[in-house]
Design a protein around this motif. Structure first.
Motif, PDB file in Angstrom:
ATOM      1  N   ILE A  61       0.842  -1.207   0.000  1.00 27.14           N
ATOM      2  CA  ILE A  61       0.000   0.000   0.000  1.00 27.14           C
ATOM      3  C   ILE A  61       0.878   1.258   0.000  1.00 27.14           C
ATOM      4  N   MET A  62       1.997   1.184   0.701  1.00 28.49           N
ATOM      5  CA  MET A  62       2.872   2.360   0.688  1.00 28.49           C
ATOM      6  C   MET A  62       3.390   2.633  -0.726  1.00 28.49           C
ATOM      7  N   MET A  63       3.736   1.562  -1.437  1.00 33.95           N
ATOM      8  CA  MET A  63       4.195   1.750  -2.821  1.00 33.95           C
ATOM      9  C   MET A  63       3.102   2.396  -3.662  1.00 33.95           C
ATOM     10  N   ALA A  64       1.868   1.971  -3.444  1.00 33.02           N
ATOM     11  CA  ALA A  64       0.752   2.547  -4.204  1.00 33.02           C
ATOM     12  C   ALA A  64       0.598   4.036  -3.893  1.00 33.02           C
ATOM     13  N   GLU A  65       0.707   4.382  -2.610  1.00 31.40           N
ATOM     14  CA  GLU A  65       0.569   5.806  -2.255  1.00 31.40           C
ATOM     15  C   GLU A  65       1.661   6.643  -2.912  1.00 31.40           C
ATOM     16  N   VAL A  66       2.892   6.151  -2.846  1.00 33.51           N
ATOM     17  CA  VAL A  66       3.999   6.929  -3.418  1.00 33.51           C
ATOM     18  C   VAL A  66       3.805   7.078  -4.923  1.00 33.51           C
ATOM     19  N   LEU A  67       3.368   6.005  -5.569  1.00 34.33           N
ATOM     20  CA  LEU A  67       3.272   6.096  -7.033  1.00 34.33           C
ATOM     21  C   LEU A  67       2.131   7.006  -7.475  1.00 34.33           C
ATOM     22  N   ILE A  68       1.016   7.003  -6.733  1.00 31.71           N
ATOM     23  CA  ILE A  68      -0.074   7.918  -7.083  1.00 31.71           C
ATOM     24  C   ILE A  68       0.392   9.372  -6.869  1.00 31.71           C
ATOM     25  N   GLY A  69       1.088   9.590  -5.745  1.00 30.46           N
ATOM     26  CA  GLY A  69       1.583  10.943  -5.464  1.00 30.46           C
ATOM     27  C   GLY A  69       2.533  11.410  -6.553  1.00 30.46           C
ATOM     28  N   GLY A  91     -13.308  11.908 -11.323  1.00 30.06           N
ATOM     29  CA  GLY A  91     -12.444  12.718 -10.456  1.00 30.06           C
ATOM     30  C   GLY A  91     -12.897  12.673  -9.006  1.00 30.06           C
ATOM     31  N   LYS A  92     -14.067  12.060  -8.784  1.00 28.68           N
ATOM     32  CA  LYS A  92     -14.589  11.985  -7.409  1.00 28.68           C
ATOM     33  C   LYS A  92     -13.725  11.126  -6.496  1.00 28.68           C
ATOM     34  N   TRP A  93     -12.784  10.376  -7.107  1.00 30.25           N
ATOM     35  CA  TRP A  93     -11.841   9.625  -6.270  1.00 30.25           C
ATOM     36  C   TRP A  93     -11.077  10.562  -5.331  1.00 30.25           C
ATOM     37  N   SER A  94     -11.177  11.860  -5.592  1.00 33.31           N
ATOM     38  CA  SER A  94     -10.512  12.821  -4.690  1.00 33.31           C
ATOM     39  C   SER A  94     -11.040  12.691  -3.258  1.00 33.31           C
ATOM     40  N   PHE A  95     -12.182  12.007  -3.079  1.00 29.34           N
ATOM     41  CA  PHE A  95     -12.711  11.855  -1.709  1.00 29.34           C
ATOM     42  C   PHE A  95     -11.705  11.134  -0.811  1.00 29.34           C
ATOM     43  N   LEU A 399      -7.693   0.896   2.339  1.00 28.57           N
ATOM     44  CA  LEU A 399      -8.491  -0.019   1.528  1.00 28.57           C
ATOM     45  C   LEU A 399      -8.834   0.632   0.187  1.00 28.57           C
ATOM     46  N   PHE A 400      -9.282   1.887   0.231  1.00 21.07           N
ATOM     47  CA  PHE A 400      -9.632   2.590  -1.009  1.00 21.07           C
ATOM     48  C   PHE A 400      -8.405   2.783  -1.900  1.00 21.07           C
ATOM     49  N   ILE A 401      -7.277   3.082  -1.280  1.00 18.71           N
ATOM     50  CA  ILE A 401      -6.066   3.293  -2.079  1.00 18.71           C
ATOM     51  C   ILE A 401      -5.671   1.985  -2.775  1.00 18.71           C
ATOM     52  N   ALA A 402      -5.761   0.869  -2.029  1.00 16.17           N
ATOM     53  CA  ALA A 402      -5.416  -0.427  -2.625  1.00 16.17           C
ATOM     54  C   ALA A 402      -6.390  -0.770  -3.756  1.00 16.17           C
ATOM     55  N   ILE A 403      -7.660  -0.531  -3.514  1.00 14.67           N
ATOM     56  CA  ILE A 403      -8.668  -0.850  -4.545  1.00 14.67           C
ATOM     57  C   ILE A 403      -8.473   0.045  -5.770  1.00 14.67           C
ATOM     58  N   PHE A 404      -8.207   1.309  -5.521  1.00 10.87           N
ATOM     59  CA  PHE A 404      -8.013   2.233  -6.641  1.00 10.87           C
ATOM     60  C   PHE A 404      -6.783   1.820  -7.466  1.00 10.87           C
ATOM     61  N   ALA A 405      -5.653   1.652  -6.775  1.00  9.67           N
ATOM     62  CA  ALA A 405      -4.415   1.364  -7.521  1.00  9.67           C
ATOM     63  C   ALA A 405      -4.455  -0.031  -8.140  1.00  9.67           C
ATOM     64  N   LEU A 433      -1.431  -6.176  -3.693  1.00  6.79           N
ATOM     65  CA  LEU A 433      -2.255  -4.968  -3.671  1.00  6.79           C
ATOM     66  C   LEU A 433      -3.718  -5.254  -4.001  1.00  6.79           C
ATOM     67  N   ARG A 434      -3.921  -6.136  -4.981  1.00  7.61           N
ATOM     68  CA  ARG A 434      -5.307  -6.381  -5.434  1.00  7.61           C
ATOM     69  C   ARG A 434      -6.053  -7.319  -4.492  1.00  7.61           C
ATOM     70  N   PHE A 435      -5.329  -8.303  -3.950  1.00  9.72           N
ATOM     71  CA  PHE A 435      -6.032  -9.324  -3.167  1.00  9.72           C
ATOM     72  C   PHE A 435      -5.670  -9.317  -1.682  1.00  9.72           C
ATOM     73  N   ILE A 436      -4.378  -9.520  -1.404  1.00 12.29           N
ATOM     74  CA  ILE A 436      -4.012  -9.743   0.001  1.00 12.29           C
ATOM     75  C   ILE A 436      -4.344  -8.520   0.863  1.00 12.29           C
ATOM     76  N   ALA A 437      -3.860  -7.346   0.424  1.00 11.28           N
ATOM     77  CA  ALA A 437      -4.053  -6.150   1.261  1.00 11.28           C
ATOM     78  C   ALA A 437      -5.542  -5.808   1.454  1.00 11.28           C
ATOM     79  N   PRO A 438      -6.348  -5.750   0.384  1.00  7.46           N
ATOM     80  CA  PRO A 438      -7.748  -5.391   0.626  1.00  7.46           C
ATOM     81  C   PRO A 438      -8.477  -6.389   1.518  1.00  7.46           C
ATOM     82  N   VAL A 439      -8.228  -7.674   1.308  1.00  7.89           N
ATOM     83  CA  VAL A 439      -8.928  -8.668   2.134  1.00  7.89           C
ATOM     84  C   VAL A 439      -8.497  -8.530   3.594  1.00  7.89           C
TER      85      VAL A 439
END
Ligand code: PFF
Length: 454
Positions: A61-69, A91-95, A399-405, A433-439
């Protein structure tokens, strides 16, 4: 696509990014919370589960946050919006960014109160208030502090100003300069403390308390606690790491950097345990003393030891620095957004933010005295803020970040940003990211909530 640039500037190098993100991650969570929850959950087995959580959930999840940023090059609110649009989504993903900014305010308000206690203890240790103190007296000092609104207000206010003064300076002059000096200082102080605790006779006992994996002691609750703490300690789920990622140089490996941050954060937590538990055992005290472990048990232990006054002072200084560099990252996303949205200078942005978090902090510190009878859903304000953020908002944000990325962002985009050397590594990240983290996160989120509300 043309490479975007952040209007806020960029870190001078990969190492500055790693130091800044480590500064965010290493905080009260590592030195105050980790040892006491480990103490309450029986030690080694809890540590083992926590390590798994860091690796399987935290790192992806940290990798996902850094890459989106880095892809969005803006505050988390705008980065989420742009990256979602670029992937053909709303663009509502801004929530997700909004929820993070809100969580940042809420965490800051109780964090600043605890940081205020730390500043008080730095001063107290410095003038020798705790020399040869007994446990009853130490308990009285701590409870006396909690009841003393004026003193709490002073230290809370000082902490808010310390943090805002750094953010006002911006990415280069403020944040970068601060972490460049504070983080090495933190590491040196921590090693000094480790050297000290290694001399104590309780060291072996402290070591085995942390590393003796007795799985039979493991309860389901402890697993949840470990996973939740992995989130809090890595500063995940609220955009702090996303904001820091937006200032990251382009040609830097995200995976490699994130591994370093996770390793350093984990090492600091483990070393903090190796500093605290031997001192606790040497003095025949209880490792399961809860939140008071640092503010009651430790001062007594220091008060009884040779050189305890100096080392007690060094210890609290170290905790203060850790809290400071974390709190900066709690407010940077909101500050960046105000600058982007209204074109403000950082001075008015930080003034507005400072006033808001100061006022929220006053409500949090009032929980211990003038507002002790105010409750929200059965919690006092302080505990409510802690519960809502650590147990609800951060896991939900993550959870949202993992699902989004994992499910919405274009795979190609992730491949380009991560630029991993081997497809195997990329796939491992993608599956986590897709399976383990969200579950895993959804499970703790739901069970935690049900348990707490029961
Ligand atoms: N990681 C910090 C700690 O362990 O104390 C707490 C924290 C800082 C959480 C920044 C979230 C955040 F955005």
């Amino acid at each position: 696509m043309q490479e975007k640039k952040s209007i806020h500037g960029a870190w001078a190098s990969r190492w500055i990014f790693i130091l800044a993100a480590t500064g965010s991650a290493v905080g009260l969570g590592n030195i105050w919370k980790f040892p006491y929850i480990t103490g309450e959950n029986g030690g080694g087995a809890f540590v083992l589960v926590y390590l798994f959580c860091i690796l399987l959930v935290g790192v992806p999840i940290m990798m996902a946050e850094v890459l989106i940023g880095r892809r969005g090059r803006q505050s988390p609110i705008n980065a989420m919006k742009d990256v979602a649009r670029e992937s053909g989504h709303s663009g509502k993903w801004s929530f997700v960014g909004w929820m993070g900014v809100l969580a940042g305010f809420m965490i800051f308000s109780f964090y600043s109160v605890v940081a205020g206690w730390v500043l008080y203890y730095i001063a107290g240790m410095g003038v020798g208030d705790f020399i040869a103190i007994g446990s009853e007296d130490a308990g009285n000092v701590f409870n006396g502090l909690l009841a003393d609104t004026q003193t709490l207000l002073i230290w809370h206010s000082i902490f808010v100003v310390m943090v805002m003064l750094v953010i006002v300076g911006g990415v280069k002059k403020g944040l970068e300069n601060a972490v460049k000096f504070l983080m090495p200082a933190l590491f040196v102080l921590l090693l000094v403390m480790l050297g000290y605790s290694m001399q104590t006779e309780g060291f072996a006992k402290g070591w085995s308390f942390l590393f003796h994996f007795d799985v039979s002691k493991l309860k389901w609750d402890s697993v949840l606690e470990a996973l939740g703490h992995a989130f809090f300690t890595l500063s995940l789920g609220m955009g702090a790491i996303m904001a820091y990622g937006s200032y990251m140089p382009k040609k830097t490996s995200i995976g490699g950097s994130v591994i370093w941050i996770a390793i350093m954060d984990t090492l600091v937590a483990l070393i903090a345990g190796l500093v605290i538990f031997p001192i606790v055992f040497t003095n025949g005290m209880d490792p399961g003393a809860g939140p008071g472990l640092m503010f009651v048990t430790l001062p007594v232990a220091f008060g009884q030891m040779p050189g305890g006054q100096i080392f007690g002072f060094v210890f609290f200084l170290l905790v203060g620095i850790a809290a400071w560099t974390s709190a900066i990252s709690l407010m940077e996303p909101a500050a960046a957004w105000l600058v982007e949205k209204f074109g403000w200078h950082r001075i008015p942005a930080c003034t507005v933010l400072g006033v808001i978090v100061w006022a929220l902090g006053v409500a949090a510190l009032g929980s211990f005295n003038f507002m002790s009878d105010v409750t929200i859903a059965g919690f006092n304000v302080f505990d409510f803020l802690d519960f809502m953020t650590a147990n609800v908002m951060l896991p939900l944000g993550g959870l949202f970040i993992a699902i989004f990325a994992g499910w919405f962002m274009k795979r190609k985009m992730a491949e380009n940003e991560l630029a991993m050397s081997s497809p195997l590594l990329f796939n491992a990240w993608y599956i986590a990211l897709r399976f383990i983290a969200p579950v895993a996160v959804a499970t703790i989120f739901v069970i935690n909530l049900v348990e707490k509300l029961k």
